[in-house]
Scaffold this active site. Sequence first.
Site, PDB file in Angstrom:
ATOM      1  N   ASP A  36       0.828  -1.233   0.000  1.00  0.00           N
ATOM      2  CA  ASP A  36       0.000   0.000   0.000  1.00  0.00           C
ATOM      3  C   ASP A  36       0.851   1.267   0.000  1.00  0.00           C
ATOM      4  OD1 ASP A  36       0.652  -0.256   2.753  1.00  0.00           O
ATOM      5  OD2 ASP A  36      -1.392   0.163   3.463  1.00  0.00           O
ATOM      6  N   SER A 125      -7.443  -0.297  15.276  1.00  0.00           N
ATOM      7  CA  SER A 125      -7.374   1.172  15.309  1.00  0.00           C
ATOM      8  C   SER A 125      -8.103   1.779  14.119  1.00  0.00           C
ATOM      9  CB  SER A 125      -5.937   1.670  15.423  1.00  0.00           C
ATOM     10  OG  SER A 125      -5.156   1.105  14.427  1.00  0.00           O
ATOM     11  N   ASP A 169      -5.807  -0.273   5.586  1.00  0.00           N
ATOM     12  CA  ASP A 169      -6.699  -0.654   6.685  1.00  0.00           C
ATOM     13  C   ASP A 169      -7.928   0.246   6.722  1.00  0.00           C
ATOM     14  OD1 ASP A 169      -4.440  -2.124   7.086  1.00  0.00           O
ATOM     15  OD2 ASP A 169      -3.800  -1.057   8.896  1.00  0.00           O
TER      16      ASP A 169
HETATM   17  C1  GLA Z   1      -0.082  -2.391   8.502  1.00  0.00           C
HETATM   18  C2  GLA Z   1      -0.348  -0.993   7.948  1.00  0.00           C
HETATM   19  C3  GLA Z   1      -0.917  -1.082   6.529  1.00  0.00           C
HETATM   20  C4  GLA Z   1      -0.058  -1.969   5.635  1.00  0.00           C
HETATM   21  C5  GLA Z   1       0.241  -3.299   6.327  1.00  0.00           C
HETATM   22  C6  GLA Z   1       1.189  -4.157   5.544  1.00  0.00           C
HETATM   23  O1  GLA Z   1      -1.279  -3.073   8.679  1.00  0.00           O
HETATM   24  O2  GLA Z   1      -1.253  -0.306   8.769  1.00  0.00           O
HETATM   25  O3  GLA Z   1      -1.063   0.206   5.993  1.00  0.00           O
HETATM   26  O4  GLA Z   1       1.120  -1.304   5.272  1.00  0.00           O
HETATM   27  O5  GLA Z   1       0.769  -3.101   7.624  1.00  0.00           O
HETATM   28  O6  GLA Z   1       0.609  -4.587   4.356  1.00  0.00           O
END
Ligand code: GLA
Length: 385
Positions: A36, A125, A169
């Site tokens: 991402d 979160s 997320d």
């Molecule tokens: C965490 C971060 C996301 C992403 C993942 C790995 O969950 O919050 O933004 O980078 O790690 O894919």
Amino acid sequence: MKTEILEQSYATYFNAKPEFVVRAPGRVNLIGEHTDYNDGFVLPMAIDRAVWIALTPRTDSTVRIRSLDLGVDSVFDLRSLTQGEGWIEYIKGVAYELQRDGYQLRGFDAVMTGDVPRGAGLSSSAAVELATARAFASVSGFEWNAARMARISQKAENEWVGVNCGIMDQMASAASREGYALFLDCRTLEYQHAPLPKNTAVVILDTSTRRGLVDSAYNERRSQCEEAARWFGTKALRDVSVDDLKKGDGLSEVVMKRARHIVTENARVLKAVEAMTSGNVKRLGELFNASHASLRDDFEVTNEALNQIVECAQDQSPCYGARMTGAGFGGCAVALVEGKNAHEFADVVSTAYKKKSGLDASIYVCKASAGAGVIEVFKTLGTGF
Ligand code: GLA
């Protein structure tokens, strides 16, 4: 069920009925890990574990909220937000960023509860952030725009809370659809709902390991990816193809490995979407397995427990594929399993993992749920009745 608990608790604390109940889910990422923040592709799915807030608008700018799970209250004024510590910072951060973006907010009285395991990599979160955004949208009467709310929530987490996460997320919690995974382009935030294969189950395998210093390891991976993108002369690793990797000779071995994970992982997401669309579950499972190997060997974000639980899962015949999910270094893995055997699979993996690692796993057979929404609007009766 949750609505009843919230309604009763709201009555206890505020001696009234709430006007709205809003909900925002946690997520599990099916494939597309650490892509991402490289402007790449991801395929997360909102899960049937969420954060719920029951609330009523106030006429002033005060927010009063009770966390039923933590047993604590918090009060703040929307006009004078200051940074502090603890769970309330996610809520204050979203309030701050919404206002900075021009939204006129009303205060509210609220009670909140949730069942997304905290610290497990299932985005508890993001669920709090999006539930907060949904709560403000309900009481302040502005329109819900999933991508905009996800960006604002991400900003709250990056700048107010100080965690340097990507957009996956928040988008999964904001924009998912029941029964589907979310195929997201993290550069444009365009998305499509990808159907989950029939007769399969998505199973979350929590290793019960948590690692400190995840933030610094995460930030280190981010800067290695940026270094690689600069080397290839591109804005982000999203713009580098599998073929281009051959030109990566001058890169240090470790940065080359990071780049290889991102570039091949992006390609795997596209293949996974094809496999889902054509209902090719076997292929999808193979892509899960390849993703795990790449995260273990090239991106180096697994720990022993994650490798062990993934091996235990992959050893079982109802399992099409399994991989670590989320940031890594501990937390959860995800497996794609024959639907009718999912519960039996969970039991067998739990026993095998205990034998191998000495640890107790928590295993959830989960459903793809809808993104953030208002789930109840209680009509208040006017005084004329
Ligand atoms: C965490 C971060 C996301 C992403 C993942 C790995 O969950 O919050 O933004 O980078 O790690 O894919």
